[in-house]
Design an enzyme around this catalytic site. Structure first.
Site, PDB file in Angstrom:
ATOM      1  N   LYS A  10       0.844  -1.202   0.000  1.00 52.11           N
ATOM      2  CA  LYS A  10       0.000   0.000   0.000  1.00 52.11           C
ATOM      3  C   LYS A  10       0.877   1.249   0.000  1.00 52.11           C
ATOM      4  O   LYS A  10       2.088   1.169   0.260  1.00 52.11           O
ATOM      5  CB  LYS A  10      -0.913  -0.017   1.231  1.00 52.11           C
ATOM      6  CG  LYS A  10      -0.157   0.027   2.561  1.00 52.11           C
ATOM      7  CD  LYS A  10      -1.074  -0.294   3.739  1.00 52.11           C
ATOM      8  CE  LYS A  10      -0.310  -0.281   5.044  1.00 52.11           C
ATOM      9  NZ  LYS A  10      -1.099  -0.856   6.151  1.00 52.11           N
TER      10      LYS A  10
ATOM     11  N   TYR B 145      12.508  31.684   3.780  1.00 54.05           N
ATOM     12  CA  TYR B 145      11.235  32.348   4.067  1.00 54.05           C
ATOM     13  C   TYR B 145      11.136  32.765   5.525  1.00 54.05           C
ATOM     14  O   TYR B 145      11.565  32.044   6.424  1.00 54.05           O
ATOM     15  CB  TYR B 145      10.075  31.393   3.768  1.00 54.05           C
ATOM     16  CG  TYR B 145       9.790  31.233   2.298  1.00 54.05           C
ATOM     17  CD1 TYR B 145       9.551  32.341   1.478  1.00 54.05           C
ATOM     18  CD2 TYR B 145       9.747  29.966   1.733  1.00 54.05           C
ATOM     19  CE1 TYR B 145       9.281  32.177   0.125  1.00 54.05           C
ATOM     20  CE2 TYR B 145       9.459  29.796   0.386  1.00 54.05           C
ATOM     21  CZ  TYR B 145       9.228  30.906  -0.410  1.00 54.05           C
ATOM     22  OH  TYR B 145       8.963  30.737  -1.737  1.00 54.05           O
TER      23      TYR B 145
HETATM   24  C1  LIG Z   1      -0.297  -1.806   6.866  1.00 60.42           C
HETATM   25  C2  LIG Z   1      -0.820  -3.095   7.351  1.00 60.42           C
HETATM   26  C3  LIG Z   1       0.029  -4.203   7.559  1.00 60.42           C
HETATM   27  C4  LIG Z   1       1.532  -4.113   7.475  1.00 60.42           C
HETATM   28  O1  LIG Z   1       2.055  -3.750   8.722  1.00 60.42           O
HETATM   29  P1  LIG Z   1       3.635  -3.594   8.981  1.00 60.42           P
HETATM   30  O2  LIG Z   1       3.733  -3.187  10.394  1.00 60.42           O
HETATM   31  O3  LIG Z   1       4.106  -2.530   8.040  1.00 60.42           O
HETATM   32  O4  LIG Z   1       4.262  -4.911   8.677  1.00 60.42           O
HETATM   33  C5  LIG Z   1      -0.549  -5.418   7.879  1.00 60.42           C
HETATM   34  N1  LIG Z   1      -1.885  -5.534   8.023  1.00 60.42           N
HETATM   35  C6  LIG Z   1      -2.739  -4.493   7.864  1.00 60.42           C
HETATM   36  C7  LIG Z   1      -4.194  -4.705   8.063  1.00 60.42           C
HETATM   37  C8  LIG Z   1      -2.237  -3.235   7.534  1.00 60.42           C
HETATM   38  O5  LIG Z   1      -3.078  -2.204   7.400  1.00 60.42           O
END
Ligand SMILES: *Cc1c(COP(=O)(O)O)cnc(C)c1O
Length: 367
Positions: free
Chosen positions: A38, A264
């Protein structure tokens, strides 16, 4: 490796492979792997990461939203893709690209059944998420009977997996809470086992769940941050390799005399003569504005150059008074886990936020 001529994010696929294999070495031989890609593969490049992991026979991918899954399909990814947080409005698009929804409430379950029935779908794979303490998304154990009623009435969907998510798997002070979550999930599994005549995949563990709770591995694990090099604990991070390196160059060098300001709102005023370098990367690229005024730094020719004044949208100025450097020289924003961890702690955040913030306008280069 040729030196960079612009701001780039370098992706190291050998490091990715090392990390994937390290995590796999912690699993039983038959435990399936789901790679979480993701948020553009945690800010790196989801398609490049997914294509490489597909070659390594990963079993599943997960993304947060439907568009992220569509991008993977368009890049040619064939492996099943779980969409963790689909919106009903995108269900048509999801089906069109053979993406698999997480259905986390009666409202979305019903909407998905209505759609798949109207399309005469047969056994479309779906995933059910259960809330065991995060209180974010998911059914509760009391909902199993209702879900079962829906399932009995339709042939349009079939459960591919049932899952839950740990609240504090990286925090061993919360061990009791985590074990309670695992127990709750086991109860949910038992309830489904007594109702279903087939066996979906059960899964619960993210990176720290994998590393700290072998009893949470179930049939599959969801590997996120560790793929990118972070174990949420020094002892694990040491075993992993950094995947994304952010590099830039010096655009211009200035001598700032005593009393002159930089940037800035005159965020910095020199109390002695200093030399600054201007770097083409700013808060629009993911360098949070809170890195300004010396909180963040870059590395130039092996030395740390702190950020001077406020971070601009497209640039930062850094102090190179004591660094032997010239215009066009390479600048390292980060290139190993430790720098990312240090940058994160400098502004009181976590590596997840630093790496996922790297803007899409920065070119990705595969090493
Ligand atoms: C983002 C996510 C993961 C991954 O978690 P990590 O700590 O990055 O390994 C796993 N399960 C769900 C439901 C997530 O939203």
């Amino acid at each position: 490796m040729t030196k960079t001529a612009e701001t780039v994010l370098e992706i190291d696929l050998n490091a990715l492979q090392h990390n994937f294999e390290y995590i796999k070495s912690k699993l039983k031989a038959n435990t399936k792997t789901l790679a979480v890609v993701k948020a553009y593969g945690y800010g790196s490049d989801a398609c490049v990461i997914a294509k490489h992991l597909e070659k390594l026979n990963v079993d599943y991918f997960a993304v947060a939203y439907v568009d992220e899954g569509v991008a993977l399909r368009e890049a040619g990814v064939k492996t099943p893709i779980l969409v963790l947080h689909p919106q009903i409005v995108h269900f048509n698009l999801l089906i069109e690209h053979c993406l698999e929804p997480n259905l986390y409430s009666e409202r979305v379950l019903k909407a998905f059944i209505d759609l798949t029935e109207s399309e005469n779908q047969k056994e479309y794979p779906i995933h059910l998420k259960f809330n065991t303490g995060l209180n974010r998304l998911g059914f509760k154990i009391e909902d199993v009977d209702t879900i079962d009623d829906y399932l009995k009435k339709t042939k349009s969907i079939k459960i591919a997996s049932i899952f839950s998510h740990l609240v504090a798997s990286e925090d061993l002070n919360e061990r009791e809470f985590s074990e309670n979550q695992i127990n709750s999930f086991n109860k949910i599994i038992d309830k489904f086992k007594s109702k279903l005549n087939y066996q979906p995949i059960y899964h619960m563990a993210n990176t720290s769940g994998i590393l700290n709770y072998p009893n949470a591995h179930f049939d599959m694990v969801r590997i996120g941050i560790s793929l990118y090099g972070f174990g949420n604990d020094q002892k694990y991070t040491e075993q992993l390799r950094n995947v994304a390196s952010l590099k830039s160059i010096i655009s211009q060098i200035y001598t700032i005399n005593k009393g002159e300001s930089v940037g800035y709102n005159r965020g910095f005023t020199a109390d002695k003569k200093i030399i600054t370098a201007t770097i083409p990367i700013g808060h629009a690229d993911g360098i949070h504005r809170s890195f300004g005024k010396g909180k963040g730094y870059v590395t130039i020719n092996g030395s740390k150059a702190p950020i001077v004044g406020n971070v601009c949208m497209d640039m930062v100025m850094v102090d190179v008074t004591d660094i032997n450097c010239k215009e066009g020289d390479e600048v390292i924003v980060f290139n190993n886990q430790q720098t990312i961890i240090d940058l994160a702690s400098a502004i009181d955040t976590i590596p997840y936020e630093i790496i996922t913030a790297i803007s899409q306008r920065i070119k990705r280069i595969v090493k």
